[in-house]
Design a protein around this motif. Structure first.
Motif, short mmCIF file in Angstrom:
data_model
loop_
_atom_site.label_atom_id
_atom_site.label_comp_id
_atom_site.label_asym_id
_atom_site.label_seq_id
_atom_site.Cartn_x
_atom_site.Cartn_y
_atom_site.Cartn_z
N ALA A 155 50.56 47.57 43.58
CA ALA A 155 50.25 45.82 43.58
C ALA A 155 48.99 45.42 42.74
O ALA A 155 48.19 46.23 42.58
N THR A 156 49.09 44.16 42.82
CA THR A 156 47.71 43.47 42.23
C THR A 156 47.41 42.36 43.10
O THR A 156 48.19 41.61 43.52
N ILE A 157 46.19 42.25 43.40
CA ILE A 157 45.37 41.30 44.13
C ILE A 157 44.98 40.14 43.07
O ILE A 157 44.08 40.63 42.09
N PRO A 158 45.37 38.99 43.12
CA PRO A 158 44.74 38.02 42.35
C PRO A 158 43.36 37.72 42.27
O PRO A 158 42.70 38.15 43.24
N SER A 159 42.82 37.14 41.26
CA SER A 159 41.39 36.72 41.12
C SER A 159 41.20 35.86 42.59
O SER A 159 41.93 34.89 42.71
N PHE A 160 39.90 36.06 43.09
CA PHE A 160 39.36 35.08 44.18
C PHE A 160 38.04 35.20 43.99
O PHE A 160 37.14 36.20 43.57
N GLU A 161 37.39 34.27 44.80
CA GLU A 161 35.91 34.02 45.03
C GLU A 161 35.34 34.10 46.18
O GLU A 161 36.13 33.53 47.11
N GLN A 162 34.33 34.74 46.66
CA GLN A 162 33.77 34.87 47.97
C GLN A 162 32.44 34.38 48.08
O GLN A 162 31.58 34.74 47.39
N GLY A 163 32.47 33.16 48.96
CA GLY A 163 31.14 32.64 49.11
C GLY A 163 30.05 33.63 49.96
O GLY A 163 30.55 34.61 50.39
N PRO A 164 28.84 33.16 50.08
CA PRO A 164 27.97 34.00 51.00
C PRO A 164 28.10 34.07 52.41
O PRO A 164 29.12 33.28 52.81
N ASN A 165 27.91 35.21 53.26
CA ASN A 165 28.27 35.36 54.45
C ASN A 165 29.90 35.10 54.64
O ASN A 165 30.14 34.36 55.60
N ASN A 166 30.65 35.89 54.07
CA ASN A 166 32.29 35.56 54.06
C ASN A 166 32.90 36.82 54.28
O ASN A 166 32.51 37.93 53.74
N LEU A 167 34.07 36.77 55.10
CA LEU A 167 34.68 37.95 55.29
C LEU A 167 36.31 37.24 54.85
O LEU A 167 36.98 36.44 55.40
N THR A 168 36.79 37.95 53.71
CA THR A 168 38.12 37.44 53.21
C THR A 168 39.25 38.71 53.44
O THR A 168 38.62 39.78 52.92
N ILE A 169 40.38 38.29 53.88
CA ILE A 169 41.35 39.28 53.98
C ILE A 169 42.52 38.83 53.15
O ILE A 169 42.95 37.95 53.44
N VAL A 170 43.19 39.74 52.32
CA VAL A 170 44.01 39.46 51.45
C VAL A 170 45.04 40.56 51.79
O VAL A 170 45.20 41.81 51.95
N LYS A 171 46.32 39.89 51.79
CA LYS A 171 47.62 40.49 52.02
C LYS A 171 48.34 40.95 50.99
O LYS A 171 48.43 39.92 49.92
#
Length: 258
Positions: A155-171
């Motif tokens: 699979a491929t996760i698309p590009s994304f940007e993550q700011g400071p003090n951040n938790l990102t969960i990608v399905k």
């Protein structure tokens, strides 16, 4: 008796040609006259003309080049130290939040075994920096069994940007369709799936760069390895202390989490 006249004297014979040249040596010209001295004349010593050597110029250029390089290196180290003390950057963190096997099936065709799978994987990316964000490029995900290395999905996760003090969960939905596998490995995988004992490894390959205001750093290749994701629950596998290791440029370890 009269005296008879005396006969005329016989004139001398003319000198043969070249008589004077044989008897009198021809003096040499003025510029070829030989002069004899009692002591030999020593030639006047003239120092050879000085040739301007480029060795000194080359040495000066090399010295200045090295000096400028050292100054630039010192400034770079000083800037990096100040930036590190001010920003106190931390590397990103990854772990597998959840992994669900929704479909796993074997098909026999002409004595060959084909695997079809459907897996939903939830990847968690954490940024604990106060001043720095991260920008991720497209990230490829590879899933396989930990022991037999049977391909379970891509699979491929698309590009994304993550700011400071951040938790990102990608399905990320992954899987394979009619993938050829060794018959013994396929049968063993199905038995573990029925007993909820499938152990999965995930590998992520992509790029990341730091973001701070309007400033973006250069992109760096990273590889994330999450091993031994154990099965838990019916047809589900969740991360039970999976080991995720981040490798910068594909081989420099940054962080290992439990």
């Amino acid at each position: 008796m009269a005296n008879s006249a005396a006969p005329d004297p016989i004139p001398p014979l003319p000198k043969p040609p070249g008589h004077d040249q044989r008897t009198k040596p021809t003096p040499p010209p003025n510029h070829q006259r030989c002069v004899s001295f009692s002591e030999p004349i020593k030639p006047t010593h003239r120092p050879p003309p000085r040739k301007r050597s480029g060795c000194l110029t080359c040495c000066i250029c090399c010295a200045w080049t090295i000096l400028v390089f050292l100054i630039l290196l010192l400034l770079l180290l000083l800037t990096g130290t100040i930036f590190y003390m001010w920003a106190q950057p931390e590397s990103p963190e990854f772990h597998i939040e959840r992994l669900t096997i929704t479909n796993l099936d074997l098909t026999q065709k002409s004595e060959l075994t084909y695997l079809t799978s459907r897996i939903d994987i939830f990847v968690a990316a954490a940024n604990r920096n106060d001043k720095i964000g991260f920008q991720y490029g497209p990230t490829k995900v590879f899933l396989s069994t930990s022991k037999d290395m049977v391909n379970l999905g891509r699979a491929t996760i698309p590009s994304f940007e993550q700011g400071p003090n951040n938790l990102t969960i990608v399905k990320v939905p992954a899987g394979v369709t009619n993938s050829l596998v060794p018959s013994a490995d396929g049968q063993r995988l199905m038995e573990k799936f029925r007993r909820n004992e499938v152990v999965v490894s995930a590998e992520l390959k992509g790029s990341v760069r730091m973001v701070m205001g309007g400033w973006h750093s250069e992109s760096f290749d990273i590889r994330v390895e999450c091993k031994d994701i154990a099965t838990s629950g019916s047809k589900k596998a969740s991360g039970i202390n999976p080991r995720c290791e981040i490798l910068l440029l594909g081989w420099i370890p940054l962080r290992q989490m439990s």
